[in-house]
Design a protein around this motif. Structure first.
Motif, PDB file in Angstrom:
ATOM      1  N   PRO A 192      63.591  24.831 -56.602  1.00 41.15           N
ATOM      2  CA  PRO A 192      63.705  24.981 -57.951  1.00 41.15           C
ATOM      3  C   PRO A 192      62.551  26.230 -57.953  1.00 41.15           C
ATOM      4  O   PRO A 192      61.488  25.837 -57.382  1.00 41.15           O
ATOM      5  CB  PRO A 192      63.444  24.040 -58.951  1.00 41.15           C
ATOM      6  N   GLU A 193      62.793  26.933 -58.922  1.00 42.73           N
ATOM      7  CA  GLU A 193      61.721  28.159 -59.378  1.00 42.73           C
ATOM      8  C   GLU A 193      60.570  27.356 -59.897  1.00 42.73           C
ATOM      9  O   GLU A 193      60.676  26.269 -60.746  1.00 42.73           O
ATOM     10  CB  GLU A 193      62.467  28.970 -60.544  1.00 42.73           C
ATOM     11  N   LEU A 194      59.416  27.702 -59.600  1.00 43.57           N
ATOM     12  CA  LEU A 194      58.098  27.062 -60.166  1.00 43.57           C
ATOM     13  C   LEU A 194      58.025  27.237 -61.550  1.00 43.57           C
ATOM     14  O   LEU A 194      57.885  26.079 -62.293  1.00 43.57           O
ATOM     15  CB  LEU A 194      56.771  27.607 -59.468  1.00 43.57           C
ATOM     16  N   ARG A 195      58.324  28.310 -62.056  1.00 47.75           N
ATOM     17  CA  ARG A 195      58.188  28.501 -63.776  1.00 47.75           C
ATOM     18  C   ARG A 195      59.514  27.874 -64.210  1.00 47.75           C
ATOM     19  O   ARG A 195      60.482  27.890 -63.744  1.00 47.75           O
ATOM     20  CB  ARG A 195      58.397  30.062 -63.966  1.00 47.75           C
ATOM     21  N   GLY A 196      59.008  26.932 -64.968  1.00 43.89           N
ATOM     22  CA  GLY A 196      60.256  25.940 -65.794  1.00 43.89           C
ATOM     23  C   GLY A 196      60.647  24.928 -64.902  1.00 43.89           C
ATOM     24  O   GLY A 196      61.535  24.153 -65.409  1.00 43.89           O
ATOM     25  N   ALA A 197      60.259  24.689 -63.610  1.00 43.43           N
ATOM     26  CA  ALA A 197      60.730  23.365 -62.873  1.00 43.43           C
ATOM     27  C   ALA A 197      60.448  22.149 -63.758  1.00 43.43           C
ATOM     28  O   ALA A 197      59.347  22.008 -64.345  1.00 43.43           O
ATOM     29  CB  ALA A 197      59.790  23.484 -61.462  1.00 43.43           C
ATOM     30  N   ARG A 198      61.128  21.114 -63.550  1.00 47.30           N
ATOM     31  CA  ARG A 198      60.984  19.905 -64.106  1.00 47.30           C
ATOM     32  C   ARG A 198      60.057  18.767 -63.368  1.00 47.30           C
ATOM     33  O   ARG A 198      58.980  18.436 -63.968  1.00 47.30           O
ATOM     34  CB  ARG A 198      62.280  18.934 -64.195  1.00 47.30           C
ATOM     35  N   THR A 199      59.687  19.177 -61.931  1.00 46.27           N
ATOM     36  CA  THR A 199      58.763  18.530 -61.040  1.00 46.27           C
ATOM     37  C   THR A 199      58.075  19.563 -60.332  1.00 46.27           C
ATOM     38  O   THR A 199      58.918  20.405 -59.846  1.00 46.27           O
ATOM     39  CB  THR A 199      59.554  17.647 -60.236  1.00 46.27           C
ATOM     40  N   VAL A 200      56.798  19.459 -60.066  1.00 48.76           N
ATOM     41  CA  VAL A 200      56.056  20.181 -59.501  1.00 48.76           C
ATOM     42  C   VAL A 200      55.089  19.593 -58.482  1.00 48.76           C
ATOM     43  O   VAL A 200      54.472  18.513 -58.925  1.00 48.76           O
ATOM     44  CB  VAL A 200      55.201  21.373 -60.258  1.00 48.76           C
TER      45      VAL A 200
END
Ligand SMILES: Cc1cc2nc3c(=O)[nH]c(=O)nc-3n(C[C@H](O)[C@H](O)[C@H](O)COP(=O)(O)OP(=O)(O)OC[C@H]3O[C@@H](n4cnc5c(N)ncnc54)[C@H](O)[C@@H]3O)c2cc1C
Length: 317
Positions: A192-200
């Motif tokens: 997923p895209e870093l900005r806006g991801a639910r989990t990082v």
């Protein structure tokens, strides 16, 4: 009925950006959420499914940067007379929001993490001083134009019946930058895209090398997470600069942020402190990241993370 106008980002493929649901839920705290979709009208049904009570649609000149969106926003403001104009704090929408505020001489609250209404009107919530404080600000005139940090609002609205209204937009004729050519680049990964991801899952200098950063990526893949990094990890060449989280990088607000070998400098915290749950793994028990972590493991990440990956994989089976 008080209206909260919401500009929704439309992706190049025609669907709505992941920020749409949170924007509509945030707007509903102020008034009836009315969505504005500039571009393919197919996205209108998606907006209604995410809680928009009405969807205004306008054509986009896809070669012109930002200006058609600002023109459409100005037309929607004139028609709806909203108390709030809310947009995502994405590269495109924050540009449009700032231009709208400048054009209509309206107050602008950038990168807010929440919005509410009190007896006097709209109140915007900001995360300040590296996330150490949440402060509130209210405009003395309005409507307030605000950009919402992606992921900051996780509430979701019930779906609404689809009501689409076509917006008549008179082009302002203001000169606009135009796209003359573009070339598509292959997405580097399916993450997923870093900005806006639910989990990082993010790695720092403690990861030690570009090769060992694969362990951070492995944990991210098991969790379906985006990969982030501290500036020290970026400067050391472990990962591209686009992965940098913090004051001079990307600001994220995921549900879960896992920091591996990141000490937790104030400049890093500024970009991730609003995460709902923070997990830190660091071998130094005095590392400041533990001051803000909900769960902390003091240990060598090369021992702990493989255990974690195995446990998560076993849990999935
Ligand atoms: C103007 C300015 C802007 C900045 N902007 C940013 C920004 O946007 N983002 C950002 O991140 N930084 C930013 N910085 C830099 C920031 O001040 C820190 O230097 C940086 O965040 C440190 O990165 P780090 O935590 O990875 O490294 P370090 O502070 O060196 O921490 C490494 C951690 O790894 C741990 N460790 C080492 N080996 C292991 C192991 N095997 N297992 C477990 N733990 C281990 C150590 O105990 C330590 O806590 C900025 C600085 C300035 C001055």
């Amino acid at each position: 009925m008080v209206v909260a106008l919401v500009l929704l980002d439309v992706l190049p493929g025609g669907g709505l950006s992941a920020s749409a649901a949170g924007l509509l839920a945030a707007a509903e705290r102020v008034g009836e959420p009315v969505a504005l979709v500039v571009g393919p009208a197919d996205a209108a049904a998606e907006a209604a499914a995410l809680g928009a009570v009405r969807v205004l649609t306008a054509d986009a000149d896809s070669d012109a940067l930002t200006l058609p969106v600002v023109d459409a926003l100005a037309a929607a403001v004139a028609r709806e007379r909203p108390d709030l104009v809310l947009a995502a704090n994405s590269v495109e929408s924050r540009d449009a929001a700032a231009r709208l505020a400048a054009r209509l001489r309206l107050p602008l609250a950038a990168d807010i993490v929440g919005v509410a209404r009190d007896d006097l009107g709209v109140v915007a919530q900001h995360s300040a001083f590296g996330g150490a404080f949440t402060v509130e600000g209210a405009p003395t005139f309005g409507p307030l134009v605000a950009t919402l940090r992606p992921g900051a609002v996780t509430d979701r609205l019930d779906a609404q019946p689809l009501i689409v209204e076509r917006l008549e937009v008179v082009a302002s004729g203001i000169p606009s930058a135009r796209i003359e050519s573009f070339s598509e680049t292959a997405a580097p990964s399916s993450r997923p895209e870093l900005r806006g991801a639910r989990t990082v899952v993010a790695g720092g200098r403690g990861v030690g090398s570009r090769e060992d950063f694969a362990l951070v990526e492995q944990l991210a893949d098991v969790l379906g997470a985006a990969v982030g990094a501290s500036r020290a990890a970026v400067d050391a060449g472990y990962v591209p600069a686009a992965a940098q989280v913090g004051q001079t990088g990307v600001t994220v607000s995921p549900r879960l942020y896992i920091a591996l070998g990141i000490s937790g400098a104030i400049q890093h915290r500024a970009g991730m402190q609003t995460a709902t749950t923070i997990v830190a793994i660091d071998k130094d028990p005095e590392a400041p990241i533990f001051d803000i972590a909900d769960f902390g493991i003091v240990g060598d990440l090369f021992t702990v993370v493989p255990h974690l990956i195995r446990a998560l994989e076993a849990h999935k089976k």
